[in-house]
Scaffold this active site. Structure first.
Site, PDB file in Angstrom:
ATOM      1  CE  LYS A   1      -1.876  -0.909   4.125  1.00 27.48           C
ATOM      2  NZ  LYS A   1      -1.038  -2.312   4.335  1.00 27.48           N
TER       3      LYS A   1
ATOM      4  NE  ARG B   1      -3.567  -0.930  10.390  1.00 24.13           N
ATOM      5  CZ  ARG B   1      -2.643  -0.572   9.630  1.00 24.13           C
ATOM      6  NH1 ARG B   1      -2.705   0.736   9.116  1.00 24.13           N
ATOM      7  NH2 ARG B   1      -1.576  -1.071   9.609  1.00 24.13           N
TER       8      ARG B   1
ATOM      9  NE  ARG C   1       7.503  -2.631   6.090  1.00 30.55           N
ATOM     10  CZ  ARG C   1       6.311  -2.833   6.148  1.00 30.55           C
ATOM     11  NH1 ARG C   1       5.508  -2.092   5.124  1.00 30.55           N
ATOM     12  NH2 ARG C   1       5.545  -3.510   7.084  1.00 30.55           N
TER      13      ARG C   1
ATOM     14  NE  ARG D   1       6.841  -0.729  10.228  1.00 33.47           N
ATOM     15  CZ  ARG D   1       5.681  -0.772   9.571  1.00 33.47           C
ATOM     16  NH1 ARG D   1       5.357  -0.309   8.319  1.00 33.47           N
ATOM     17  NH2 ARG D   1       4.573  -1.195  10.081  1.00 33.47           N
TER      18      ARG D   1
ATOM     19  NE  ARG E   1       2.310  -4.957  11.529  1.00 31.32           N
ATOM     20  CZ  ARG E   1       3.293  -4.762  10.531  1.00 31.32           C
ATOM     21  NH1 ARG E   1       4.555  -5.407  11.272  1.00 31.32           N
ATOM     22  NH2 ARG E   1       3.196  -4.103   9.392  1.00 31.32           N
TER      23      ARG E   1
HETATM   24  P1  ADP Z   1       1.571  -1.861   7.644  1.00 32.41           P
HETATM   25  O1  ADP Z   1       1.151  -1.257   6.491  1.00 32.41           O
HETATM   26  O2  ADP Z   1       2.866  -2.617   7.657  1.00 32.41           O
HETATM   27  O3  ADP Z   1       0.416  -2.590   8.526  1.00 32.41           O
HETATM   28  P2  ADP Z   1       1.564   0.587   9.172  1.00 32.41           P
HETATM   29  O4  ADP Z   1       2.627   1.596   9.052  1.00 32.41           O
HETATM   30  O5  ADP Z   1       0.055   1.177   8.463  1.00 32.41           O
HETATM   31  O6  ADP Z   1       2.139  -0.659   8.931  1.00 32.41           O
HETATM   32  O7  ADP Z   1       1.194   0.729  10.677  1.00 32.41           O
HETATM   33  C1  ADP Z   1       1.926   0.276  11.829  1.00 32.41           C
HETATM   34  C2  ADP Z   1       1.148   0.396  12.919  1.00 32.41           C
HETATM   35  O8  ADP Z   1       0.669   1.410  13.449  1.00 32.41           O
HETATM   36  C3  ADP Z   1      -0.050  -0.744  12.960  1.00 32.41           C
HETATM   37  O9  ADP Z   1       0.145  -2.066  13.471  1.00 32.41           O
HETATM   38  C4  ADP Z   1      -0.926   0.138  14.166  1.00 32.41           C
HETATM   39  O10 ADP Z   1      -0.229  -0.232  15.480  1.00 32.41           O
HETATM   40  C5  ADP Z   1      -0.655   1.364  13.903  1.00 32.41           C
HETATM   41  N1  ADP Z   1      -1.907   2.044  13.192  1.00 32.41           N
HETATM   42  C6  ADP Z   1      -1.389   2.542  11.907  1.00 32.41           C
HETATM   43  N2  ADP Z   1      -2.554   2.899  11.356  1.00 32.41           N
HETATM   44  C7  ADP Z   1      -3.474   2.673  12.232  1.00 32.41           C
HETATM   45  C8  ADP Z   1      -4.906   2.805  12.440  1.00 32.41           C
HETATM   46  N3  ADP Z   1      -5.484   3.479  11.324  1.00 32.41           N
HETATM   47  N4  ADP Z   1      -5.526   2.700  13.451  1.00 32.41           N
HETATM   48  C9  ADP Z   1      -4.913   2.034  14.535  1.00 32.41           C
HETATM   49  N5  ADP Z   1      -3.729   1.780  14.434  1.00 32.41           N
HETATM   50  C10 ADP Z   1      -2.941   2.035  13.415  1.00 32.41           C
HETATM   51  P1  ADP Z   2       2.231  -1.753   3.050  1.00 33.86           P
HETATM   52  O1  ADP Z   2       2.295  -0.381   3.172  1.00 33.86           O
HETATM   53  O2  ADP Z   2       1.090  -2.538   2.717  1.00 33.86           O
HETATM   54  O3  ADP Z   2       2.625  -2.306   4.636  1.00 33.86           O
HETATM   55  P2  ADP Z   2       5.088  -1.679   1.704  1.00 33.86           P
HETATM   56  O4  ADP Z   2       4.530  -0.661   0.582  1.00 33.86           O
HETATM   57  O5  ADP Z   2       5.735  -0.843   2.811  1.00 33.86           O
HETATM   58  O6  ADP Z   2       3.707  -2.428   2.209  1.00 33.86           O
HETATM   59  O7  ADP Z   2       5.687  -2.641   1.078  1.00 33.86           O
HETATM   60  C1  ADP Z   2       6.151  -3.958   1.766  1.00 33.86           C
HETATM   61  C2  ADP Z   2       7.544  -4.410   1.482  1.00 33.86           C
HETATM   62  O8  ADP Z   2       7.137  -4.980  -0.010  1.00 33.86           O
HETATM   63  C3  ADP Z   2       8.596  -3.269   0.973  1.00 33.86           C
HETATM   64  O9  ADP Z   2       9.786  -3.962   1.624  1.00 33.86           O
HETATM   65  C4  ADP Z   2       8.416  -2.838  -0.191  1.00 33.86           C
HETATM   66  O10 ADP Z   2       9.534  -2.451  -0.793  1.00 33.86           O
HETATM   67  C5  ADP Z   2       8.036  -4.476  -0.952  1.00 33.86           C
HETATM   68  N1  ADP Z   2       6.930  -4.160  -2.053  1.00 33.86           N
HETATM   69  C6  ADP Z   2       6.283  -3.406  -2.214  1.00 33.86           C
HETATM   70  N2  ADP Z   2       5.505  -3.541  -3.479  1.00 33.86           N
HETATM   71  C7  ADP Z   2       6.158  -4.436  -3.968  1.00 33.86           C
HETATM   72  C8  ADP Z   2       5.921  -5.371  -5.359  1.00 33.86           C
HETATM   73  N3  ADP Z   2       5.140  -5.008  -6.143  1.00 33.86           N
HETATM   74  N4  ADP Z   2       6.588  -6.354  -5.511  1.00 33.86           N
HETATM   75  C9  ADP Z   2       7.605  -6.926  -4.786  1.00 33.86           C
HETATM   76  N5  ADP Z   2       8.031  -6.111  -3.436  1.00 33.86           N
HETATM   77  C10 ADP Z   2       7.043  -5.053  -3.120  1.00 33.86           C
END
Ligand code: ADP
Ligand code: ADP
Length: 216
Positions: A13, A88, A127, A159, A170
């Site tokens: 995303k 979320r 990542r 992270r 998660r």
């Molecule tokens: P990812 O896309 O890998 O799940 P995020 O960076 O979006 O990671 O979120 C990391 C953490 O931040 C989540 O596991 C949660 O603890 C918190 N978080 C982010 N967005 C929200 C939300 N909309 N509501 C509640 N917690 C959130």
């Molecule tokens: P999210 O925000 O949904 O948690 P990220 O955009 O941070 O996901 O992507 C998670 C990991 O996957 C990152 O290390 C990113 O570089 C990698 N990634 C994202 N899109 C792709 C893709 N289309 N193919 C392979 N790796 C990807």
């Protein structure tokens, strides 16, 4: 253009939102990035959020809803935005609708990204991100030009919540608390489903097709 990016952790995303935000000149609003910045600055919100984030739980709805209410009040959101990682929970989804209704605005499209769990885990495991500019890399799929260093010159970090034991939690939180939003937005006729396999460019082509089709 008001878009919501919905999907499990690691699906891509943030990567897609960053790319589209540049192309369309609208801000990329990621609640995770806002919370991590607050944690780094040790603000009251950051201090409150830390234990939830580190254990893979969701930060309480009221905290997040206040963050979004403030952020959507900023002038750069007038032309639209991409919401990444918000809403979320159903409660957050309802709060967003209310905020938009008050301004007679609406979401144009919700893009729901999906991918098999093995691939999600691999994406999260590789990542690395930049604590300064938030750019995200992957050790194999999208490595930085200079190992361990962002294009902005800052050392990349992994992270804490990307550790395998927290990732499991998660994914469970996503299934229980976030995935009901899929039906919620499907019921409103707003959902487009995008399989997030393939390269970053292949996925963004699917995303652009999804929202252009819906707006024509
Ligand atoms: P990812 O896309 O890998 O799940 P995020 O960076 O979006 O990671 O979120 C990391 C953490 O931040 C989540 O596991 C949660 O603890 C918190 N978080 C982010 N967005 C929200 C939300 N909309 N509501 C509640 N917690 C959130
Ligand atoms: P999210 O925000 O949904 O948690 P990220 O955009 O941070 O996901 O992507 C998670 C990991 O996957 C990152 O290390 C990113 O570089 C990698 N990634 C994202 N899109 C792709 C893709 N289309 N193919 C392979 N790796 C990807």
């Amino acid at each position: 253009m008001r878009l919501v990016f919905l999907g499990p952790p690691g699906v891509g995303k943030g990567t897609q939102a960053a790319k589209l935000s540049k192309e369309y000149g609208v801000p990329h609003i990621a609640t995770g990035d806002i919370l991590r910045a607050a944690m780094a600055r040790k603000t009251p919100v950051g201090l409150e959020a830390k234990s939830y984030i580190d254990s893979g739980k969701l930060v309480p709805d009221d905290v997040i809803i206040n963050i979004i209410r403030e952020r959507l009040g900023e002038p750069d959101t007038k032309k639209g935005y991409i919401l990444d990682g918000f809403p979320r929970t159903i409660k957050q989804g309802e709060a967003l609708s209310k905020m938009l209704d008050q301004n007679r605005e609406k979401i144009d499209r919700v893009i729901y990204f999906y991918l098999n769990e093995d691939e999600l885990v691999k994406r999260i495991a590789g990542r690395w991100s930049c604590p300064a500019c938030q750019k995200v890399y992957h050790t194999i799929n999208n490595p930085p030009k200079k190992e361990g260093i962002c294009e902005c010159g800052t050392a990349l970090v992994q992270r804490k919540d990307d550790r395998p034991e927290t990732v499991k939690e998660r994914l469970a939180v996503y299934r229980n608390e976030t995935s009901p939003l899929i039906q919620y937005y499907e019921g409103q006729g707003l959902l487009s489903k995008v399989e997030a396999d393939g390269t970053v460019d292949e996925v963004s082509e699917k995303v652009e097709n999804a929202f252009q089709k819906s707006s024509s």
